[in-house]
Design an enzyme around this catalytic site. Structure first.
Site, PDB file in Angstrom:
ATOM      1  N   ASP A  22      68.974  41.410 -23.531  1.00  0.00           N
ATOM      2  CA  ASP A  22      68.859  42.251 -22.328  1.00  0.00           C
ATOM      3  C   ASP A  22      67.652  43.184 -22.468  1.00  0.00           C
ATOM      4  O   ASP A  22      66.886  43.078 -23.437  1.00  0.00           O
ATOM      5  CB  ASP A  22      70.169  43.024 -22.076  1.00  0.00           C
ATOM      6  CG  ASP A  22      70.342  44.193 -23.041  1.00  0.00           C
ATOM      7  OD1 ASP A  22      69.631  44.227 -24.071  1.00  0.00           O
ATOM      8  OD2 ASP A  22      71.165  45.076 -22.764  1.00  0.00           O
ATOM      9  N   TYR A  40      71.614  33.989 -20.176  1.00  0.00           N
ATOM     10  CA  TYR A  40      71.926  35.341 -20.639  1.00  0.00           C
ATOM     11  C   TYR A  40      73.424  35.640 -20.496  1.00  0.00           C
ATOM     12  O   TYR A  40      74.081  36.083 -21.436  1.00  0.00           O
ATOM     13  CB  TYR A  40      71.105  36.393 -19.850  1.00  0.00           C
ATOM     14  CG  TYR A  40      71.638  37.778 -20.087  1.00  0.00           C
ATOM     15  CD1 TYR A  40      71.312  38.473 -21.241  1.00  0.00           C
ATOM     16  CD2 TYR A  40      72.552  38.359 -19.206  1.00  0.00           C
ATOM     17  CE1 TYR A  40      71.853  39.717 -21.509  1.00  0.00           C
ATOM     18  CE2 TYR A  40      73.104  39.601 -19.462  1.00  0.00           C
ATOM     19  CZ  TYR A  40      72.749  40.276 -20.618  1.00  0.00           C
ATOM     20  OH  TYR A  40      73.298  41.499 -20.882  1.00  0.00           O
ATOM     21  N   GLU A  64      79.139  41.374 -16.218  1.00  0.00           N
ATOM     22  CA  GLU A  64      77.791  40.812 -16.366  1.00  0.00           C
ATOM     23  C   GLU A  64      77.200  40.400 -15.027  1.00  0.00           C
ATOM     24  O   GLU A  64      76.013  40.568 -14.794  1.00  0.00           O
ATOM     25  CB  GLU A  64      77.808  39.603 -17.322  1.00  0.00           C
ATOM     26  CG  GLU A  64      78.090  39.962 -18.774  1.00  0.00           C
ATOM     27  CD  GLU A  64      77.023  40.866 -19.387  1.00  0.00           C
ATOM     28  OE1 GLU A  64      75.905  40.954 -18.858  1.00  0.00           O
ATOM     29  OE2 GLU A  64      77.327  41.516 -20.411  1.00  0.00           O
TER      30      GLU A  64
END
Ligand code: SF4
Length: 324
Positions: A117, A99, A16
């Site tokens: 996303d 996120y 990520e």
């Protein structure tokens, strides 16, 4: 994607962080290289900073690298080396925003957090006909609340993966495969012929131009570089001596007096998220090292240039001019 279906929070976190500012294709080789060198959190916490930056070289946004190292050390020291299991604790880690915290919480621990996303934003915009872009804090909140509302709380990991996959394979940015889409019957954009207009475009960021002049000081088989420690772009990377100025008059700089230089005719440019860097390079053979002793440069053999991490623009220069 090697991280798909991954349950190990360390590996999800690494993927990520890499993908925060990097395309999947480019990120994959960095992901593999990082995990090969640092297979777990303890290995990363003990990483030699220069070696880590070297692996990261070319990915940009180097603050990610610094934060990863700090976070790995924090997990080892404060959490006994075990990745925290709650969303709130994950969010407290350096370099992890909502996120990334949601992605780790959902994929590693199946916690009920919706991952928002680009794929998810595209599907929600088109299916619900959302006219605002994902840009301001208010607009982002609108998407996040909607995504969270849609999330089946007991199947968080598979739902998040499914919607992201749908966006990547069916509801693609260009030419989505609406005929094969299970949501076509109720999709606003499909029904109203608005697919090409949604999601709404973000307003353009005006890039700030910056002009960097790099001085390649050479002395026989040695070259002089410096580490960039100021709070600015390319922090912790190395570069030749640099002066930032749009138009430079070399006679203004006393240390250049008596040095013969040749200006490289080519201008190098590199676009960053908010800046456009214009780079100019000058080569100088320095016979009397006293001239540059106040510049706090590091003298290294040219043959060892490749072990230092440099910004992309400088690597291009070195490669084109046979230094690397
Ligand atoms: S019908 Fe087309 S535009 Fe609508 S969600 Fe499906 S793929 Fe996307």
């Amino acid at each position: 994607m090697p991280w798909k279906g991954e349950k190990n929070p360390y590996k999800i976190w690494v993927s990520e962080i890499i993908l925060q500012q990097t395309r999947v294709q480019q990120g994959e080789k960095y992901y593999r290289a990082l995990l090969k060198k640092y297979p777990d959190i303890a290995a990363l916490a003990n990483a030699n900073e220069s070696e880590l930056y070297k692996i990261w070289q070319g990915l940009g946004y180097y603050s990610r690298c610094k934060n990863m190292l700090q976070t790995a050390k924090m997990i080892v020291n404060d959490y006994n080396g075990i990745f925290p299991h709650s969303y709130d604790d994950i969010l407290k880690l350096k370099g992890i925003g909502p996120y990334t915290a949601a992605a780790i919480a959902a994929f590693a621990f199946d916690l009920p957090y919706a991952v928002v996303d680009g794929n998810v934003i595209r599907i929600l915009s088109r299916y619900f006909g959302i006219e605002s872009p994902y840009q301001s804090a208010k607009e982002k909140k609108q998407f996040e609340l909607l995504a969270q509302k849609l999330l089946p709380k007991k199947q968080s990991a598979s739902y998040n993966q499914a919607i992201m996959d749908l966006g990547a394979t069916i509801c693609k940015p260009q030419s989505p495969l609406c005929e094969s889409c299970p949501f076509a019957k109720k999709c606003y954009a499909y029904i109203h012929g608005r697919i090409s207009e949604l999601p709404a475009k973000k307003s353009k960021i005006i890039l700030k131009d910056r002009y960097f002049h790099f001085f390649i000081f050479e002395n026989k088989q040695s070259i002089f570089i410096q580490q960039r420690n100021e709070k600015d772009i390319w922090q912790h990377l190395y570069s030749p001596y640099r002066i930032e100025k749009q138009k430079i008059n070399l006679t203004e700089y006393p240390f250049l007096k008596g040095l013969k230089y040749s200006k490289i005719p080519e201008r190098y440019t590199q676009k960053l998220s908010h800046q456009k860097i214009h780079g100019f390079f000058y080569r100088m053979e320095v016979n009397n090292l006293d001239c540059i002793q106040d510049l706090q440069l590091i003298k290294i053999p040219k043959a060892r240039l490749s072990i230092y991490a440099f910004p992309k623009m400088i690597i291009s220069f070195f490669e084109k001019n046979n230094y690397l």
